[in-house]
Design an enzyme around this catalytic site. Structure first.
Site, PDB file in Angstrom:
ATOM      1  N   ASP A  87      18.774 -10.410  -4.788  1.00 35.28           N
ATOM      2  CA  ASP A  87      17.643  -9.900  -3.819  1.00 35.28           C
ATOM      3  C   ASP A  87      16.666 -12.013  -4.178  1.00 35.28           C
ATOM      4  O   ASP A  87      16.087 -11.895  -3.686  1.00 35.28           O
ATOM      5  CB  ASP A  87      16.760  -8.943  -4.547  1.00 35.28           C
ATOM      6  CG  ASP A  87      16.961  -8.469  -4.030  1.00 35.28           C
ATOM      7  OD1 ASP A  87      16.365  -7.974  -2.953  1.00 35.28           O
ATOM      8  OD2 ASP A  87      17.045  -7.275  -4.919  1.00 35.28           O
ATOM      9  N   CYS A 144      23.537 -10.366 -12.802  1.00 31.00           N
ATOM     10  CA  CYS A 144      24.552  -9.678 -11.925  1.00 31.00           C
ATOM     11  C   CYS A 144      24.269  -9.709 -11.019  1.00 31.00           C
ATOM     12  O   CYS A 144      24.884  -8.636  -9.803  1.00 31.00           O
ATOM     13  CB  CYS A 144      24.105  -8.370 -12.607  1.00 31.00           C
ATOM     14  SG  CYS A 144      21.959  -7.953 -12.363  1.00 31.00           S
ATOM     15  N   GLU A 186      14.787 -11.367 -10.117  1.00 31.29           N
ATOM     16  CA  GLU A 186      15.320 -10.831  -8.651  1.00 31.29           C
ATOM     17  C   GLU A 186      13.886 -11.379  -7.225  1.00 31.29           C
ATOM     18  O   GLU A 186      13.814 -11.214  -6.010  1.00 31.29           O
ATOM     19  CB  GLU A 186      15.649  -9.551  -8.393  1.00 31.29           C
ATOM     20  CG  GLU A 186      15.011  -8.597  -8.572  1.00 31.29           C
ATOM     21  CD  GLU A 186      15.742  -7.518  -8.326  1.00 31.29           C
ATOM     22  OE1 GLU A 186      16.848  -7.561  -7.482  1.00 31.29           O
ATOM     23  OE2 GLU A 186      15.794  -6.155  -8.965  1.00 31.29           O
ATOM     24  N   HIS A 209      23.550  -3.683   0.444  1.00 34.44           N
ATOM     25  CA  HIS A 209      24.656  -2.449  -0.551  1.00 34.44           C
ATOM     26  C   HIS A 209      26.664  -1.799   0.343  1.00 34.44           C
ATOM     27  O   HIS A 209      27.054  -1.622  -0.669  1.00 34.44           O
ATOM     28  CB  HIS A 209      23.697  -1.409  -0.863  1.00 34.44           C
ATOM     29  CG  HIS A 209      22.993  -2.513  -2.137  1.00 34.44           C
ATOM     30  ND1 HIS A 209      21.443  -2.492  -1.485  1.00 34.44           N
ATOM     31  CD2 HIS A 209      22.961  -2.311  -3.192  1.00 34.44           C
ATOM     32  CE1 HIS A 209      20.564  -2.926  -1.994  1.00 34.44           C
ATOM     33  NE2 HIS A 209      22.025  -2.687  -3.782  1.00 34.44           N
TER      34      HIS A 209
HETATM   35  C1  PEP Z   1      20.545  -8.398  -6.513  1.00 35.14           C
HETATM   36  O1  PEP Z   1      19.847  -8.481  -6.340  1.00 35.14           O
HETATM   37  O2  PEP Z   1      21.132  -9.611  -7.031  1.00 35.14           O
HETATM   38  C2  PEP Z   1      21.579  -6.863  -7.749  1.00 35.14           C
HETATM   39  C3  PEP Z   1      22.143  -7.049  -8.434  1.00 35.14           C
HETATM   40  O3  PEP Z   1      20.693  -5.892  -7.515  1.00 35.14           O
HETATM   41  P1  PEP Z   1      20.549  -5.038  -6.279  1.00 35.14           P
HETATM   42  O4  PEP Z   1      21.874  -5.643  -5.352  1.00 35.14           O
HETATM   43  O5  PEP Z   1      21.288  -3.298  -6.842  1.00 35.14           O
HETATM   44  O6  PEP Z   1      19.941  -5.816  -4.940  1.00 35.14           O
HETATM   45 MG    MG Z   2      18.241  -6.330  -5.900  1.00 37.24          MG
END
Ligand code: PEP
Ligand code: MG
Length: 410
Positions: free
Chosen positions: A285, A332, A261, A19
């Site tokens: 994920d 996403c 995910e 993140h």
């Molecule tokens: C993902 O896991 O691809 C996602 C978009 O969510 P995050 O990156 O916030 O876990």
């Molecule tokens: Mg995620």
């Protein structure tokens, strides 16, 4: 981080999809992460080149390297300016298929950043950032105001509000968060929300109320099976009944989607599709859990491969389930924002790609230059490859043939 004070940063830990890296992309700050020992190698006063595209830091470059990078930087900026020209043009393939290119945002202040980069709507609003850096949970009014702010600025385009995905590498400072041995496999996202339903209810109320002011959809993260959907729907009905009895204005039928995910969710996508209004695939994920690679861990970051045959099969399976159930299919995760994968995702049937906003023009460039038929053929070719390396070679050859100028910048 004060954007105006920071030219870039480098870290020892992390990977492209941790993140920290995602936030850096969101804020437009160049970053190189997972360098293992960069903090020990650089001292104050050193001249460094930070190449955020390749995740490289060069310490004390010689003159030739320095000049070479200056040239690269100029070329990159020029190419970005060229892409600016696509801003007002739609993301339509040569044979007329329309794709929605949307933005991922972390903060309400980013509400208009998608449109500024030539996209439409917000395909992922990561609301956990409302919860971080503070001692108490946000109030219903804080939720409501944040979502209303984003929805009003994005209308008529959609805003996909993802419910709290805390845990994993996003830990608040509340006593509710216990230190876990395996946080990625622990009390994260919907699991936390269903156990701490008082916290979840406050957020659900805020979302339902804000949805009166724009085109809000609700997305549930880390769904691993149907029971979590049933429980979420039950809570939603209870919260609606409360709002009704209090006479508060809210949207009765906010579309409900799930993030795909976790491999178990991908494998029952046909069952999930019967219960929800849309899918959004979170590859960050999905790849972590499919290939058993901690997305935070720089030592295994090299194994993180979106084109791994196992990942591609899951994506294809989810796409087929969405098509059979006739529900919209979005992605996403960071994979959606990499132009190398754009044609493959198109060919698989993804109609919405949501990404860090700076990637929108790059992906748009690819979308506008391919035919759906070619994209479908590319998928079939890539899926025949036995390893991620072979699949990557296939995808790269396709791109090099068609987009030599764009590939040179990647
Ligand atoms: C993902 O896991 O691809 C996602 C978009 O969510 P995050 O990156 O916030 O876990
Ligand atoms: Mg995620």
């Amino acid at each position: 981080m004060r954007k105006d004070k920071i030219l870039g940063f480098a870290t020892d830990a992390g990977s492209r999809t941790s993140h920290t890296a995602i936030l850096a992309r969101s804020l437009g700050i160049p970053a190189a992460v997972g360098l293992e020992n960069i903090t020990a190698s650089v001292k104050t006063g050193d001249v460094v080149i930070l190449d955020g595209i390749h995740g490289v830091v060069i310490i004390d470059p010689d003159e030739e390297t320095f000049l070479d990078y200056l040239k690269k930087q100029r070329k990159y900026k020029y190419f970005e300016q060229e892409l600016e020209k696509l801003k007002t043009l739609p993301a339509t393939t040569l044979d007329g298929h329309i794709v929605q290119l949307e933005g991922n945002i972390e903060l309400p202040e980013e509400a208009t950043s998608t449109v500024e980069h030539g996209g439409t709507g917000i395909g992922l609003y990561r609301t956990e950032f409302l919860f971080l850096n503070r001692q108490s949970f946000p109030t219903e009014e804080e939720h409501y105001n944040a979502y209303r702010h984003v929805a009003e600025r994005s209308a008529p385009h959609e805003v996909v509000v993802r419910t709290l995905d805390v845990g994993g590498d996003k830990i608040g400072s509340f006593s509710e968060f216990e230190k876990e041995a395996n946080p990625a496999l622990g009390l994260r996202a919907i699991r936390f929300c269903l156990q701490k339903s008082d916290v979840f209810r406050v957020q659900l109320r805020g979302i339902l109320r804000a949805a009166v002011h724009g085109n809000i959809k609700m997305l549930i993260p880390m769904i691993s099976g149907l029971t979590e959907i049933y429980e979420t729907k039950k809570l939603l009905e209870e919260v609606k009944a409360e709002l009704r009895s209090e006479g508060k204005a809210f949207h009765e039928s906010v579309p409900l989607g799930v993030m795909i995910e976790i491999p178990s969710a991908a494998l029952i996508a046909d069952l999930l599709a019967k219960e929800v209004d849309f899918f959004s695939v979170g590859t960050n994920d999905l790849i972590q859990y499919t290939l058993a690679i901690d997305r935070q861990n720089e030592h295994v970051a090299y194994m993180y491969e979106p084109l791994d045959p196992a990942v591609l099969r899951l994506l294809k399976y989810v796409a087929s389930a969405a098509e059979a159930a006739n529900i919209p299919l979005a992605m996403c995760g960071e994979m959606a924002g990499d132009p190398l994968y754009a044609a493959i995702l198109l060919g698989m049937g993804f109609q919405r790609l949501s990404m860090n906003v700076a990637s929108i023009p790059w992906v748009k460039k690819v979308v506008r230059s391919v035919r759906m038929q070619d994209a479908v053929e590319l998928v079939s070719l890539v899926m025949q490859q036995p390893t991620a390396t072979a699949a990557r070679k296939t995808a790269e050859s396709f791109m090099e043939e068609r987009f030599p100028d764009l590939v040179a910048e990647l």
